[in-house]
Design a protein around this motif. Sequence first.
Motif, short mmCIF file in Angstrom:
data_model
loop_
_atom_site.label_atom_id
_atom_site.label_comp_id
_atom_site.label_asym_id
_atom_site.label_seq_id
_atom_site.Cartn_x
_atom_site.Cartn_y
_atom_site.Cartn_z
N ARG A 493 0.78 -1.31 -0.11
CA ARG A 493 0.05 0.01 -0.14
C ARG A 493 0.97 1.29 0.03
O ARG A 493 0.75 2.37 -0.72
CB ARG A 493 -0.81 0.17 1.17
CG ARG A 493 -1.87 -1.03 1.15
CD ARG A 493 -2.99 -0.99 2.53
NE ARG A 493 -3.84 -2.16 2.58
CZ ARG A 493 -3.76 -3.06 3.23
NH1 ARG A 493 -2.41 -3.29 4.07
NH2 ARG A 493 -4.40 -4.37 3.40
N LEU A 494 1.83 1.27 0.74
CA LEU A 494 2.78 2.39 0.99
C LEU A 494 3.34 2.40 -0.09
O LEU A 494 3.62 3.65 -0.97
CB LEU A 494 3.73 2.41 2.13
CG LEU A 494 4.38 3.96 2.77
CD1 LEU A 494 3.24 4.85 3.01
CD2 LEU A 494 5.07 3.59 3.74
N GLN A 496 2.94 1.62 -3.17
CA GLN A 496 2.22 2.15 -4.31
C GLN A 496 1.86 3.71 -4.22
O GLN A 496 1.92 4.58 -5.22
CB GLN A 496 0.76 1.47 -4.37
CG GLN A 496 0.79 0.32 -5.34
CD GLN A 496 -0.20 -0.66 -5.15
OE1 GLN A 496 -1.48 -0.13 -4.57
NE2 GLN A 496 -0.07 -1.99 -5.27
N LEU A 497 1.46 4.07 -3.05
CA LEU A 497 1.36 5.61 -2.81
C LEU A 497 2.45 6.37 -3.36
O LEU A 497 2.56 7.46 -3.84
CB LEU A 497 1.04 5.97 -1.22
CG LEU A 497 0.87 7.39 -0.93
CD1 LEU A 497 -0.48 7.96 -1.78
CD2 LEU A 497 0.57 7.43 0.58
N ARG A 500 3.19 6.38 -6.94
CA ARG A 500 2.41 7.29 -7.58
C ARG A 500 2.81 8.65 -7.59
O ARG A 500 2.66 9.37 -8.53
CB ARG A 500 0.80 7.48 -6.99
CG ARG A 500 -0.19 6.59 -7.87
CD ARG A 500 -1.52 6.58 -7.22
NE ARG A 500 -1.77 5.42 -6.56
CZ ARG A 500 -2.44 5.37 -5.21
NH1 ARG A 500 -2.64 6.48 -4.82
NH2 ARG A 500 -2.45 4.36 -4.44
N ARG A 501 3.49 9.04 -6.51
CA ARG A 501 3.64 10.36 -6.53
C ARG A 501 5.17 10.63 -7.05
O ARG A 501 5.29 11.71 -7.53
CB ARG A 501 3.53 10.80 -4.91
CG ARG A 501 2.30 10.83 -4.38
CD ARG A 501 1.18 11.66 -5.36
NE ARG A 501 1.31 13.02 -5.35
CZ ARG A 501 0.62 13.96 -4.63
NH1 ARG A 501 -0.31 13.41 -3.72
NH2 ARG A 501 0.79 15.24 -4.35
N PHE A 525 -2.15 14.76 0.59
CA PHE A 525 -0.97 13.51 0.88
C PHE A 525 -0.89 12.80 1.85
O PHE A 525 -0.86 11.59 2.42
CB PHE A 525 0.54 14.03 0.32
CG PHE A 525 1.25 12.67 0.26
CD1 PHE A 525 1.45 11.71 -0.82
CD2 PHE A 525 2.28 12.61 1.08
CE1 PHE A 525 2.39 10.98 -0.86
CE2 PHE A 525 3.39 11.70 1.27
CZ PHE A 525 3.23 10.62 -0.10
N ALA A 528 -3.71 10.78 2.66
CA ALA A 528 -3.57 9.22 1.96
C ALA A 528 -2.52 8.37 2.82
O ALA A 528 -2.71 7.15 2.78
CB ALA A 528 -2.95 9.62 0.51
N TRP A 529 -1.40 8.94 3.49
CA TRP A 529 -0.36 8.31 4.23
C TRP A 529 -1.39 7.83 5.38
O TRP A 529 -0.75 6.71 5.76
CB TRP A 529 0.70 9.59 4.64
CG TRP A 529 1.86 8.88 5.07
CD1 TRP A 529 2.15 8.63 6.53
CD2 TRP A 529 3.06 8.77 4.50
NE1 TRP A 529 3.38 8.08 6.48
CE2 TRP A 529 3.97 8.17 5.44
CE3 TRP A 529 3.26 8.72 3.01
CZ2 TRP A 529 5.18 7.34 4.96
CZ3 TRP A 529 4.70 8.05 2.91
CH2 TRP A 529 5.61 7.58 3.83
N SER A 531 -4.27 6.87 5.78
CA SER A 531 -5.23 5.81 5.57
C SER A 531 -4.38 4.58 4.97
O SER A 531 -4.71 3.38 5.25
CB SER A 531 -6.30 6.08 4.31
OG SER A 531 -5.76 7.10 3.35
N VAL A 532 -3.21 4.73 4.62
CA VAL A 532 -2.48 3.57 4.31
C VAL A 532 -1.80 2.95 5.90
O VAL A 532 -2.08 1.61 5.98
CB VAL A 532 -1.02 3.70 3.51
CG1 VAL A 532 0.13 2.76 3.62
CG2 VAL A 532 -1.42 4.08 1.96
#
Length: 837
Positions: A493-494, A496-497, A500-501, A525, A528-529, A531-532
Amino acid sequence: MTASSQIPPAIQIEDDRTGVTIPTLRRALADNLYYVLGKPPDGATLNDYYLALAYTVRDRLMQRWMASTHTHRLPTIKQVIYLSAEYLPGPHLGNNLMNLGLYETVQQAVAESGLDLATLLACEEEPGLGNGGLGRLAACFMDSLATLEIPAIGYGIRYEFGIFDQEIREGWQAEITDKWLQSGNPWEIARPEDAVFVKLGGHTEASTDETGCYQVRWIPHQTVKGIPYDTPIPGYRVNTVNTLRLWKAEAPESFDLSVFNHGDYYGAVDQKVISENLTKVLYPNDEPIQGKQLRLKQQYFFVSCALQDLIRTHLAQGGRLERFHEKFAVQLNDTHPAIAIPELMRLLVDDHHVPWDLAWTITQQTFAYTNHTLLPEALEVWSLDLLGQLLPRHLEIIMEINRRFLEDVRLKFPDNGEKMGQLSLIADQPFRSVRMAYLASVGSHAINGVAALHSQLLQKTVLRGFYDLWPEKFLNITNGVTPRRWMLLSNPRLAQLITRRIGDRWIIHLQDLRDLEPLAEDPEFRAAWRSVKQANKQALAQRILERTGIQVNVESLFDVQVKRIHEYKRQHLNVLHIITLYNRLKQNPSLDLVPRTFIFAGKAAPGYVQAKLIIRLITAVGEVINRDPAVGDRLKVVFLPDYNVTNGQPIYPAADLSEQISTAGKEASGTGNMKFALNGALTIGTLDGANIEIREAVGSENFFHFGHKVEELSQLRSQGYDPRRYCDHSPELNRAIHRLESGFFAQGNRDLFRPLVQSLLNDDPYFLMADYLSYLNCQEQVSQAFLNEATWIRRSILNTARMGEFSSDRSIREYAHQVWQVQSVPINLQPYSQSEA
Ligand code: CR1
């Protein structure tokens, strides 16, 4: 010419073994199940499907592996030889899929065949061929070597039983034999054609030959046969596939047969059993190995197998022994393989008639030594008695090395008899023995520690005399971890995040994580961090529930300490903090306390009584606190059983706080500390090992440090340290200790934790009492910081963003340039269709 050009024309390589389209992969899976495993699809177990998939993936490594092996043997190419008694690679399948770039395709192919990749991955028994950080470091290094396309072989022991599996029974650790090979190991290939023979015991005979040359013959009491088993170690998205070559001991048939021919069938069988015992089981560390003859046999066995293997391939390639060190750079992973130094001397001088001085130059140019610990009880010494019995020729060679070395010392420091005693490879007290760290230092051209502080202390304490002699030999190479397994694979998950950036170059250039820094200010961001992290905590909470039955609050602070259980690592300091919080709650039930989930995992050496009691302490405190209705959701204490690579992978991504709380000066480096910070946990830690460098990198404002420094502790020690004083001066510490003493956590049994309490009050060799207050205050700051979610996440992002230098790729580049003098060698693959051209 590549390996593929040597394939006999008669052998057709089908695309079923190379193709990576979904239909081909599905066909290959079915084919392996049927023809390799002999199972029809409807009669196959999950494990059969796992094996079939593993073979399918292994097939897809084969061309790269053979091309790499072929290229690496070329005389002009310098190879790294990593000698390590331990490797903890973790499960191979997921890692190999990732490195080959086949993860998603195979996931889909498997799904279309009605299976679930995660379920198949879970079937793999990891090779637990190590105790902890040292073995895991060897595995990270193997990954980085391959990824950097550096030709390398890792040599080690194929233990039939690795580190024990841990169960928790009534709160205590129980040890279960690790039968990792019982369902088959699809990754290894036995190479009986490359077997070598290793001598043991007996005596030596000196003579002078016709030419007047002095010669020594070793007449052994026993010979064992070493069979190599090769496992491919693919780099990330490169063609290089290096080899992990592990040796198994067997009885040599000829030896068997001679006994057999004398009619002693059972005697022959006994011999076979005795030989095979040699590689039966991994010794747990943190236990005195004094006098464990089998352990010395293991060390010598694999090292002799490795060196014979190298000499044989070198000569077969037309190499000359004078140039051995130009072909191979051999790294000693701690002193466990240090017997390689007299062994190479023996092979060169006795077997290949190289003159001593030349042999010594070759040997010193070949070896380099990494020290991994300063703990006096972990510094290896082997008694002259034991060495003389098992390796009579090596003892003679060590004595000769020592004689010549001390002669040099005498010339350099005339009239300083003391110096010679200090530097001698032979200790007199408490019994005559060889100091293996000294032997490793004398026989190597480079000596390194594994973190800046550790390297400094090494030069100032354990190897001081050698540093004074040869300061130029010493260097520091701080450890690292592979971001492939410890981020990309275990924290998708992390990963991918991040990708993506900032794109995906960070996977091989971890310093690129720096590009995340500005994003720490971006609320979107940060969300998003967060929620990961929450998803990872949720996943871990689910595992905790399944494995322990404990329900944890995912909004609470996940406060994690996972590592071997040892007094110097101070899991019990963590427990004193937990008890203190509990006491506060009991005193003031409405206390507004930041909810925490304390998560522990780790194995204790089976014979380390105090460490096993620490596990019991954690589970006992958990039993009381987790059930106390007055505590509710505010505190939970979890001990996750059977910590290993597999079980560790979901832990690091879910941590908010990383506990790195060893007594300053005791943890050489630590590598768990790196995995946590890389995955965005904040650290609470002492100024020890690599913590110091991590703090510098992430910024002191993003790191919670506490406790006495090394120099402060030595001052305390020299002033006559009195742990009780701290108890008298801190009511909370006093109350925590009292809770323990009272039997409160042991159903009224006041004896259970007495040994721990007594040790803390009477000598407290690891300074828990001295560091308690500072730790407590620091934990208070952690709680306050956690209340401010935005700044906590900001700090979490900055931790990840600034951990780039802790990639094992960086460590390996430093070894390559500063120690080994090796280069990357890209591997060319020719398509099979062109291999005849
Ligand atoms: C150290 O204790 C270090 C690893 C790898 C361990 C740990 O701090 O991170 O090595 N030492 O370098 C060890 O196992 C035998 O010594």
